[in-house]
Design a protein around this motif. Sequence first.
Motif, PDB file in Angstrom:
ATOM      1  N   LYS A  26       0.845  -1.100   0.111  1.00  0.00           N
ATOM      2  CA  LYS A  26       0.030   0.032  -0.271  1.00  0.00           C
ATOM      3  C   LYS A  26       1.035   1.310  -0.129  1.00  0.00           C
ATOM      4  O   LYS A  26       1.680   1.581   0.920  1.00  0.00           O
ATOM      5  CB  LYS A  26      -1.087  -0.047   1.334  1.00  0.00           C
ATOM      6  CG  LYS A  26      -1.994   0.913   1.022  1.00  0.00           C
ATOM      7  CD  LYS A  26      -2.886   0.881   2.420  1.00  0.00           C
ATOM      8  CE  LYS A  26      -4.204   1.911   2.200  1.00  0.00           C
ATOM      9  NZ  LYS A  26      -5.081   1.491   3.497  1.00  0.00           N
ATOM     10  N   LEU A  27       1.153   1.815  -1.196  1.00  0.00           N
ATOM     11  CA  LEU A  27       2.003   2.972  -1.443  1.00  0.00           C
ATOM     12  C   LEU A  27       1.233   4.237  -0.630  1.00  0.00           C
ATOM     13  O   LEU A  27       0.218   4.742  -0.905  1.00  0.00           O
ATOM     14  CB  LEU A  27       2.299   3.172  -2.838  1.00  0.00           C
ATOM     15  CG  LEU A  27       2.684   1.922  -3.659  1.00  0.00           C
ATOM     16  CD1 LEU A  27       2.764   2.608  -5.031  1.00  0.00           C
ATOM     17  CD2 LEU A  27       4.001   1.676  -3.212  1.00  0.00           C
ATOM     18  N   SER A  28       2.110   4.786   0.093  1.00  0.00           N
ATOM     19  CA  SER A  28       1.752   6.315   0.755  1.00  0.00           C
ATOM     20  C   SER A  28       2.711   7.199   0.122  1.00  0.00           C
ATOM     21  O   SER A  28       3.490   6.664  -0.744  1.00  0.00           O
ATOM     22  CB  SER A  28       2.121   6.028   2.178  1.00  0.00           C
ATOM     23  OG  SER A  28       3.484   5.813   2.721  1.00  0.00           O
ATOM     24  N   PRO A  29       2.239   8.235   0.154  1.00  0.00           N
ATOM     25  CA  PRO A  29       2.902   9.711  -0.347  1.00  0.00           C
ATOM     26  C   PRO A  29       4.375   9.674  -0.049  1.00  0.00           C
ATOM     27  O   PRO A  29       5.058  10.337  -0.740  1.00  0.00           O
ATOM     28  CB  PRO A  29       2.272  10.826   0.286  1.00  0.00           C
ATOM     29  CG  PRO A  29       0.756  10.421   0.628  1.00  0.00           C
ATOM     30  CD  PRO A  29       0.972   8.763   1.237  1.00  0.00           C
ATOM     31  N   ASN A  30       4.893   8.813   0.608  1.00  0.00           N
ATOM     32  CA  ASN A  30       6.321   9.014   1.216  1.00  0.00           C
ATOM     33  C   ASN A  30       7.252   7.853   0.260  1.00  0.00           C
ATOM     34  O   ASN A  30       8.103   7.800   0.198  1.00  0.00           O
ATOM     35  CB  ASN A  30       6.670   8.639   2.473  1.00  0.00           C
ATOM     36  CG  ASN A  30       6.373   7.272   3.129  1.00  0.00           C
ATOM     37  OD1 ASN A  30       5.774   6.647   2.281  1.00  0.00           O
ATOM     38  ND2 ASN A  30       6.725   6.987   4.120  1.00  0.00           N
ATOM     39  N   HIS A  31       6.511   7.247  -0.615  1.00  0.00           N
ATOM     40  CA  HIS A  31       7.090   6.234  -1.693  1.00  0.00           C
ATOM     41  C   HIS A  31       7.234   7.045  -2.910  1.00  0.00           C
ATOM     42  O   HIS A  31       6.293   7.702  -3.397  1.00  0.00           O
ATOM     43  CB  HIS A  31       6.068   5.142  -1.648  1.00  0.00           C
ATOM     44  CG  HIS A  31       7.006   3.954  -2.419  1.00  0.00           C
ATOM     45  ND1 HIS A  31       7.161   3.784  -3.701  1.00  0.00           N
ATOM     46  CD2 HIS A  31       7.597   2.721  -1.926  1.00  0.00           C
ATOM     47  CE1 HIS A  31       8.000   2.465  -3.888  1.00  0.00           C
ATOM     48  NE2 HIS A  31       8.408   2.178  -2.923  1.00  0.00           N
ATOM     49  N   THR A  32       8.055   6.807  -3.563  1.00  0.00           N
ATOM     50  CA  THR A  32       8.642   7.374  -4.884  1.00  0.00           C
ATOM     51  C   THR A  32       7.671   6.982  -5.873  1.00  0.00           C
ATOM     52  O   THR A  32       7.224   7.833  -6.677  1.00  0.00           O
ATOM     53  CB  THR A  32      10.117   6.905  -5.491  1.00  0.00           C
ATOM     54  OG1 THR A  32      11.079   7.142  -4.418  1.00  0.00           O
ATOM     55  CG2 THR A  32      10.453   7.466  -6.534  1.00  0.00           C
ATOM     56  N   LEU A  33       6.992   5.710  -6.053  1.00  0.00           N
ATOM     57  CA  LEU A  33       6.256   5.305  -7.092  1.00  0.00           C
ATOM     58  C   LEU A  33       4.709   5.941  -6.528  1.00  0.00           C
ATOM     59  O   LEU A  33       4.245   6.081  -7.642  1.00  0.00           O
ATOM     60  CB  LEU A  33       5.921   3.723  -7.055  1.00  0.00           C
ATOM     61  CG  LEU A  33       7.234   3.115  -7.687  1.00  0.00           C
ATOM     62  CD1 LEU A  33       7.111   1.344  -7.508  1.00  0.00           C
ATOM     63  CD2 LEU A  33       7.389   3.391  -8.995  1.00  0.00           C
ATOM     64  N   TYR A  34       4.670   6.129  -5.471  1.00  0.00           N
ATOM     65  CA  TYR A  34       3.149   6.965  -5.373  1.00  0.00           C
ATOM     66  C   TYR A  34       3.451   8.352  -5.985  1.00  0.00           C
ATOM     67  O   TYR A  34       2.416   8.791  -6.787  1.00  0.00           O
ATOM     68  CB  TYR A  34       3.090   7.202  -3.860  1.00  0.00           C
ATOM     69  CG  TYR A  34       1.971   8.243  -3.601  1.00  0.00           C
ATOM     70  CD1 TYR A  34       0.713   7.492  -3.281  1.00  0.00           C
ATOM     71  CD2 TYR A  34       2.005   9.499  -3.369  1.00  0.00           C
ATOM     72  CE1 TYR A  34      -0.505   8.277  -3.064  1.00  0.00           C
ATOM     73  CE2 TYR A  34       0.589  10.348  -3.227  1.00  0.00           C
ATOM     74  CZ  TYR A  34      -0.333   9.759  -3.114  1.00  0.00           C
ATOM     75  OH  TYR A  34      -1.284  10.605  -2.658  1.00  0.00           O
TER      76      TYR A  34
END
Length: 182
Positions: A133-141
């Motif tokens: 579950k990608l959050s805003p701190n992940h590059t892909l998000y």
Amino acid sequence: MKTRKHNSQARYRWLAKPLLSHAYRTWLINNQSLTARLQQRYLDFYVAPLTVNFLKPIHDEAAPLNVSADKIVLVRDVLLYGGQRPVVFAHSILPRKSLRGVWHGLGKLGNKPLGATLFANPRVKRTTLSYKKLSPNHTLYHHAVKYLTTKPASLWARRSVFSLNCATIMVTEVFLPNILLP
């Protein structure tokens, strides 16, 4: 200090099961070709190429591909469209050594779906899917939400590594909220 290290590592951990993925679950757990599934659902399915560049892998991509985090890999980002909306952001990385031999043309696919190429060859092996579950701190998000008018609090993604002989490619598919629309 110990807690920080654990939280930092947790940020990059991918899961064996998509826990609490709710409406996205059926899309996430299906291990067949996502391209074929989208083509069945959308008569107007198409691939929109975004970028093809030689870059360093994202922090959590190097280990599953057995490459050093400072090595340059080929990165291909595309949007998969259906119902005239972006439904999946797809991010693929190939180590340079994988661009030779049978997969030498994978960096030049343009608007052709990568999934069709990978699933067409029965000798291609795929690792088990992993989920995040990608959050805003992940590059892909950040890469995926660039193409959305409304930015969700999180996005579900899955990834796996495909291999043929000694060549490998990691494919990450980020499911956009539009995939849940009828």
